[in-house]
Design an enzyme around this catalytic site. Structure first.
Site, PDB file in Angstrom:
ATOM      1  N   CYS A   1       0.834  -1.210   0.000  1.00 27.44           N
ATOM      2  CA  CYS A   1       0.000   0.000   0.000  1.00 27.44           C
ATOM      3  C   CYS A   1       0.869   1.261   0.000  1.00 27.44           C
ATOM      4  O   CYS A   1       2.025   1.241   0.405  1.00 27.44           O
ATOM      5  CB  CYS A   1      -0.905  -0.047   1.233  1.00 27.44           C
TER       6      CYS A   1
ATOM      7  N   THR B   1       0.829   3.690   1.984  1.00 29.49           N
ATOM      8  CA  THR B   1       1.274   4.088   3.321  1.00 29.49           C
ATOM      9  C   THR B   1       2.617   3.428   3.666  1.00 29.49           C
ATOM     10  O   THR B   1       3.448   4.025   4.328  1.00 29.49           O
ATOM     11  CB  THR B   1       0.198   3.712   4.364  1.00 29.49           C
TER      12      THR B   1
ATOM     13  N   CYS C   1     -13.591   1.107  24.927  1.00 33.27           N
ATOM     14  CA  CYS C   1     -13.293   2.524  25.128  1.00 33.27           C
ATOM     15  C   CYS C   1     -14.499   3.381  24.725  1.00 33.27           C
ATOM     16  O   CYS C   1     -15.451   2.889  24.097  1.00 33.27           O
ATOM     17  CB  CYS C   1     -12.051   2.931  24.336  1.00 33.27           C
TER      18      CYS C   1
HETATM   19  N1  LIG Z   1      -8.733   7.468   5.165  1.00 33.59           N
HETATM   20  C1  LIG Z   1      -8.079   6.322   5.261  1.00 33.59           C
HETATM   21  O1  LIG Z   1      -8.204   5.606   6.265  1.00 33.59           O
HETATM   22  C2  LIG Z   1      -7.220   5.871   4.129  1.00 33.59           C
HETATM   23  C3  LIG Z   1      -6.897   4.525   3.964  1.00 33.59           C
HETATM   24  C4  LIG Z   1      -6.136   4.164   2.838  1.00 33.59           C
HETATM   25  C5  LIG Z   1      -5.717   5.144   1.962  1.00 33.59           C
HETATM   26  N2  LIG Z   1      -6.035   6.441   2.189  1.00 33.59           N
HETATM   27  C6  LIG Z   1      -5.661   7.529   1.270  1.00 33.59           C
HETATM   28  O2  LIG Z   1      -6.613   7.558   0.225  1.00 33.59           O
HETATM   29  C7  LIG Z   1      -6.027   8.085  -0.946  1.00 33.59           C
HETATM   30  C8  LIG Z   1      -6.268   7.126  -2.102  1.00 33.59           C
HETATM   31  O3  LIG Z   1      -5.618   5.889  -1.864  1.00 33.59           O
HETATM   32  P1  LIG Z   1      -5.466   4.816  -3.039  1.00 33.59           P
HETATM   33  O4  LIG Z   1      -4.764   3.656  -2.482  1.00 33.59           O
HETATM   34  O5  LIG Z   1      -6.781   4.603  -3.692  1.00 33.59           O
HETATM   35  O6  LIG Z   1      -4.488   5.663  -3.995  1.00 33.59           O
HETATM   36  P2  LIG Z   1      -4.173   5.590  -5.565  1.00 33.59           P
HETATM   37  O7  LIG Z   1      -2.963   6.414  -5.781  1.00 33.59           O
HETATM   38  O8  LIG Z   1      -4.159   4.172  -6.031  1.00 33.59           O
HETATM   39  O9  LIG Z   1      -5.424   6.294  -6.236  1.00 33.59           O
HETATM   40  C9  LIG Z   1      -5.522   7.674  -6.375  1.00 33.59           C
HETATM   41  C10 LIG Z   1      -6.169   7.953  -7.732  1.00 33.59           C
HETATM   42  O10 LIG Z   1      -6.393   9.357  -7.849  1.00 33.59           O
HETATM   43  C11 LIG Z   1      -6.270   9.663  -9.220  1.00 33.59           C
HETATM   44  N3  LIG Z   1      -6.124  11.093  -9.445  1.00 33.59           N
HETATM   45  C12 LIG Z   1      -4.983  11.826  -9.550  1.00 33.59           C
HETATM   46  N4  LIG Z   1      -5.291  13.109  -9.807  1.00 33.59           N
HETATM   47  C13 LIG Z   1      -6.645  13.186  -9.879  1.00 33.59           C
HETATM   48  C14 LIG Z   1      -7.555  14.245 -10.156  1.00 33.59           C
HETATM   49  N5  LIG Z   1      -7.135  15.493 -10.400  1.00 33.59           N
HETATM   50  N6  LIG Z   1      -8.872  13.953 -10.143  1.00 33.59           N
HETATM   51  C15 LIG Z   1      -9.311  12.699  -9.911  1.00 33.59           C
HETATM   52  N7  LIG Z   1      -8.488  11.664  -9.664  1.00 33.59           N
HETATM   53  C16 LIG Z   1      -7.178  11.913  -9.637  1.00 33.59           C
HETATM   54  C17 LIG Z   1      -5.067   8.838  -9.657  1.00 33.59           C
HETATM   55  O11 LIG Z   1      -5.023   8.677 -11.075  1.00 33.59           O
HETATM   56  C18 LIG Z   1      -5.309   7.534  -8.921  1.00 33.59           C
HETATM   57  O12 LIG Z   1      -6.030   6.600  -9.716  1.00 33.59           O
HETATM   58  C19 LIG Z   1      -4.552   8.302  -0.594  1.00 33.59           C
HETATM   59  O13 LIG Z   1      -4.381   9.646  -0.215  1.00 33.59           O
HETATM   60  C20 LIG Z   1      -4.342   7.388   0.579  1.00 33.59           C
HETATM   61  O14 LIG Z   1      -3.277   7.832   1.397  1.00 33.59           O
HETATM   62  C21 LIG Z   1      -6.780   6.822   3.241  1.00 33.59           C
HETATM   63 ZN   LIG Z   2      -2.986   0.583   3.300  1.00 40.88          ZN
HETATM   64 ZN   LIG Z   3     -11.679   0.971  21.671  1.00 43.53          ZN
END
Ligand SMILES: NC(=O)c1ccc[n+]([C@@H]2O[C@H](COP(=O)([O-])OP(=O)(O)OC[C@H]3O[C@@H](n4cnc5c(N)ncnc54)[C@H](O)[C@@H]3O)[C@@H](O)[C@H]2O)c1
Ligand SMILES: [Zn+2]
Ligand SMILES: [Zn+2]
Length: 369
Positions: free
Chosen positions: A40, A42, A95
């Site tokens: 991933c 991260t 919690c």
């Molecule tokens: N909130 C959480 O708990 C959590 C968990 C996992 C990942 N994340 C985060 O979520 C995000 C997405 O993760 P992922 O694994 O799907 O990443 P990823 O990089 O595989 O997907 C991101 C997508 O965004 C697209 N993109 C780029 N510019 C764009 C634009 N202008 N408009 C629309 N799309 C655009 C890319 O082409 C890509 O397909 C990351 O920031 C990641 O860190 C958050």
């Molecule tokens: Zn992850």
């Molecule tokens: Zn808890």
């Protein structure tokens, strides 16, 4: 015991697969044999040194699925032979946050976990007697791991663990953003920005909620095809005109629900601006760069748009990941197209390269291969 694991020795350098020591599980802990683990962003974010809270040496990996081998004293919710998905977001069930339906942010072990320790403040990982720290409480780029019981979701044994591992992070995040955070209502119009694993999960979650129309935005054409497969009706390529385009597609008003899954603050803003006046809800899933802020014109809020954030999709992991797995087994969630490459642990750095090249959605390390 001796295990093989991918160790982050130095930021910005490839991970080093080597033999290290893993101690027995203590009270409340579980020894898990990993069968599969997704690679991933991260993990890469920490390996690269970009994460200001990163540390080394540490065993990375957090999208694991495997089999319980042994349990420590007092562990009652899992037993040897059980199939489990690892949870970087635990659920203690005791919690204040676990007891409240409004959040999944368990308070039980946050501080120790963030610093790379198990809940008692020590590590089970070491090399020549020197401790190696855990990562996200999981450290699943390894043949075996010791984890807190509260960070393991017991899943149906019929589910292939090679597929189940993607529910450990991105896929559940997207599904949960739609089902838990936004609580998409049947008949709604939804827009999902980003078609990585998180965005595709959000598309699937909107479909499972009975959305009437799902629009997915991503500049990567092959990813938009995958979005169709998960249930998107319309796809667009993104860019500066996207807000106008979406307003046009939605009768000038915008969507009932929008989801951001890119980590780009400019796209977060587009998600707010394409949410409908009156009740539109924009849900942010992406992790923005350090110090970045989200610009919102306050008038958009006064006129009824709302903004929410979603960590691990609001999923209370021990309860809900098994439910997602059941829906996958029932044929409601199509995981196959999300797994593009199967690697060995030795190839873990290749997983980072593939991610960098946007080659496929997820590479999965298979420990049995
Ligand atoms: N909130 C959480 O708990 C959590 C968990 C996992 C990942 N994340 C985060 O979520 C995000 C997405 O993760 P992922 O694994 O799907 O990443 P990823 O990089 O595989 O997907 C991101 C997508 O965004 C697209 N993109 C780029 N510019 C764009 C634009 N202008 N408009 C629309 N799309 C655009 C890319 O082409 C890509 O397909 C990351 O920031 C990641 O860190 C958050
Ligand atoms: Zn992850
Ligand atoms: Zn808890």
């Amino acid at each position: 015991m001796k295990i093989r694991a991918a160790v982050l020795e130095e930021f910005g350098r490839p991970l080093e697969v080597q033999e290290i020591d893993l101690a027995e599980p203590k009270a409340g802990e579980v020894l898990v044999r990993l069968v599969a683990c997704g690679v991933c962003h991260t993990d890469l974010y920490t390996a690269s040194g970009a994460d200001p809270s990163g540390y080394s040496p540490a065993v990375l990996g957090h999208e694991g699925a495997g089999v319980v081998e042994k349990v420590g004293e007092g562990v009652a919710s899992v037993a040897p032979g059980d199939h489990v998905v690892t949870l970087f977001s635990p659920q203690c069930r005791e919690c204040a946050h676990c007891l409240d339906s409004r959040t999944n942010l368990c308070l039980a072990i946050r501080e120790q976990q963030n610093q790379g320790y198990l809940p008692d403040g020590t590590t089970r990982l070491s090399r020549d007697g020197e401790p190696i720290r855990h990562f996200m409480g999981t450290s699943t780029f390894a043949e075996y791991t010791v984890m807190p019981e509260i960070a393991l979701a017991k899943i149906a044994p019929e589910a292939s663990l090679d597929h189940a591992c993607v529910f450990a992070c991105g896929l559940s995040t997207g599904l949960g953003a739609a089902l838990n955070t936004a609580k998409v209502e049947p008949g709604s119009t939804c827009v999902v920005f980003g078609a990585g694993l998180v965005g595709l999960g959000a598309v699937a979650g909107c479909r499972l909620s009975g959305a009437w129309r799902i629009i997915c935005v991503d500049p990567a054409q092959q990813r938009l095809e995958l979005a169709h497969g998960q249930g998107a009706h319309d796809t667009i390529g993104g860019g500066p005109d996207v807000v106008e385009q979406i307003l046009e597609m939605t009768g000038g008003l915008g969507a009932d629900y929008t989801f951001e899954a890119t980590g780009l603050v400019g796209v977060m803003r587009q998600a707010v601006e394409t949410a409908r006046m009156g009740w539109g809800l924009a849900t942010m899933c992406g992790v923005a760069g350090k110090g970045e802020t989200l610009d919102i014109v306050p008038r958009l809020l006064i006129t009824g748009r709302r903004v929410a954030g979603s960590s691990f999709g609001g999923v209370k992991g021990r309860d809900q990941v098994p439910q997602f797995i059941d829906r996958y087994l029932a044929g409601d969630i199509d995981v196959d197209p999300l797994i593009s490459h199967t690697l060995t642990l030795n190839d873990v750095n290749r997983g980072f390269e593939l991610m960098h090249a946007q080659d496929g959605i997820r590479s999965v390390i298979s420990f049995d291969s």
